[in-house]
Write an enzyme that holds these catalytic residues in place. Sequence first.
Site, PDB file in Angstrom:
ATOM      1  N   LYS A  81       6.750  17.896   7.719  1.00  0.00           N
ATOM      2  CA  LYS A  81       7.794  18.913   7.691  1.00  0.00           C
ATOM      3  C   LYS A  81       9.044  18.471   8.467  1.00  0.00           C
ATOM      4  O   LYS A  81       9.017  17.461   9.189  1.00  0.00           O
ATOM      5  CB  LYS A  81       7.208  20.229   8.220  1.00  0.00           C
ATOM      6  N   TYR A 122       5.533  28.833  -0.168  1.00  0.00           N
ATOM      7  CA  TYR A 122       4.952  29.738   0.820  1.00  0.00           C
ATOM      8  C   TYR A 122       4.844  31.173   0.287  1.00  0.00           C
ATOM      9  O   TYR A 122       4.822  32.133   1.066  1.00  0.00           O
ATOM     10  CB  TYR A 122       5.780  29.704   2.109  1.00  0.00           C
ATOM     11  N   ASN A 145       5.167  23.202  13.292  1.00  0.00           N
ATOM     12  CA  ASN A 145       3.870  22.589  13.574  1.00  0.00           C
ATOM     13  C   ASN A 145       3.624  21.331  12.739  1.00  0.00           C
ATOM     14  O   ASN A 145       2.491  20.954  12.471  1.00  0.00           O
ATOM     15  CB  ASN A 145       2.748  23.628  13.401  1.00  0.00           C
ATOM     16  N   HIS A 182       1.950  20.240   6.724  1.00  0.00           N
ATOM     17  CA  HIS A 182       1.261  21.162   5.829  1.00  0.00           C
ATOM     18  C   HIS A 182       0.158  20.405   5.110  1.00  0.00           C
ATOM     19  O   HIS A 182       0.359  19.265   4.693  1.00  0.00           O
ATOM     20  CB  HIS A 182       2.230  21.732   4.782  1.00  0.00           C
ATOM     21  N   GLU A 225      -0.179  23.405  -5.645  1.00  0.00           N
ATOM     22  CA  GLU A 225       0.887  22.807  -4.844  1.00  0.00           C
ATOM     23  C   GLU A 225       1.265  21.411  -5.345  1.00  0.00           C
ATOM     24  O   GLU A 225       2.448  21.063  -5.380  1.00  0.00           O
ATOM     25  CB  GLU A 225       0.459  22.761  -3.371  1.00  0.00           C
TER      26      GLU A 225
HETATM   27  P1  IDP Z   1      -1.221  26.517   7.651  1.00  0.00           P
HETATM   28  O1  IDP Z   1       0.072  25.713   7.594  1.00  0.00           O
HETATM   29  O2  IDP Z   1      -2.098  26.051   8.775  1.00  0.00           O
HETATM   30  O3  IDP Z   1      -1.921  26.597   6.340  1.00  0.00           O
HETATM   31  P2  IDP Z   1      -0.412  29.293   7.231  1.00  0.00           P
HETATM   32  O4  IDP Z   1      -1.093  30.480   7.841  1.00  0.00           O
HETATM   33  O5  IDP Z   1      -0.578  29.058   5.770  1.00  0.00           O
HETATM   34  O6  IDP Z   1      -0.822  28.010   8.075  1.00  0.00           O
HETATM   35  O7  IDP Z   1       1.145  29.459   7.566  1.00  0.00           O
HETATM   36  C1  IDP Z   1       2.095  28.612   6.949  1.00  0.00           C
HETATM   37  C2  IDP Z   1       3.094  28.150   7.978  1.00  0.00           C
HETATM   38  O8  IDP Z   1       3.850  29.283   8.442  1.00  0.00           O
HETATM   39  C3  IDP Z   1       2.501  27.569   9.260  1.00  0.00           C
HETATM   40  O9  IDP Z   1       2.148  26.207   9.137  1.00  0.00           O
HETATM   41  C4  IDP Z   1       3.640  27.757  10.244  1.00  0.00           C
HETATM   42  O10 IDP Z   1       4.654  26.761  10.044  1.00  0.00           O
HETATM   43  C5  IDP Z   1       4.205  29.098   9.804  1.00  0.00           C
HETATM   44  N1  IDP Z   1       3.632  30.221  10.550  1.00  0.00           N
HETATM   45  C6  IDP Z   1       2.379  30.753  10.432  1.00  0.00           C
HETATM   46  N2  IDP Z   1       2.216  31.791  11.269  1.00  0.00           N
HETATM   47  C7  IDP Z   1       3.384  31.944  11.927  1.00  0.00           C
HETATM   48  C8  IDP Z   1       3.857  32.877  12.934  1.00  0.00           C
HETATM   49  O11 IDP Z   1       3.147  33.762  13.384  1.00  0.00           O
HETATM   50  N3  IDP Z   1       5.146  32.680  13.366  1.00  0.00           N
HETATM   51  C9  IDP Z   1       5.976  31.709  12.880  1.00  0.00           C
HETATM   52  N4  IDP Z   1       5.569  30.847  11.939  1.00  0.00           N
HETATM   53  C10 IDP Z   1       4.306  30.949  11.470  1.00  0.00           C
HETATM   54 MG    MG Z   2      -1.451  27.609   4.606  1.00  0.00          MG
END
Ligand code: IDP
Ligand code: MG
Length: 139
Positions: A11, A51, A114, A117, A128
């Site tokens: 990312k 997303y 983070n 993905h 995807e």
């Molecule tokens: P994942 O990437 O581990 O699959 P998901 O729950 O699918 O996690 O969420 C997608 C992305 O959304 C996360 O990787 C992160 O970048 C962002 N995200 C998830 N939860 C939060 C939050 O509570 N605050 C801000 N960003 C979030």
């Molecule tokens: Mg996810």
Amino acid sequence: MAVERTLILIKPDAVRRRLAGDILRRIESRGFTVVGGKLLTVTRELGEEHYGEHREKPFFGELVEFITSGPTWALVVEGEGVIATMRKTIGATNPANAEPGTIRGDLASSMPDNLVHGSDSPESAQREVALWFSADELG
Ligand code: IDP
Ligand code: MG
């Protein structure tokens, strides 16, 4: 276990921090093969589609801003059990909860930035990969 393909995104935060090489090394070191890849700045349309499951979440706006904020490396990675194993290698969604040794546990500290993905199931991976790549872009 079946040979699978998964979508991995390095990312914008990872590209900005020059961590793309480190992340690619971790993927290849597990024995997985990159069968497609490109560097692109994600459009709002693609970010929102990718997303889509989070459209109603309070962080959706921030998430789309983030994923469109600079270049992303999109990779299709192949190997036995790659979908689940890459999720383990990436670590917990919130880097604060990610185990040391995982990408997020070693290199990240907060959300949404983070770093990586990875598709979360065979169904997500299929959707995807098709969203990000055309068949002639994949080896
Ligand atoms: P994942 O990437 O581990 O699959 P998901 O729950 O699918 O996690 O969420 C997608 C992305 O959304 C996360 O990787 C992160 O970048 C962002 N995200 C998830 N939860 C939060 C939050 O509570 N605050 C801000 N960003 C979030
Ligand atoms: Mg996810």
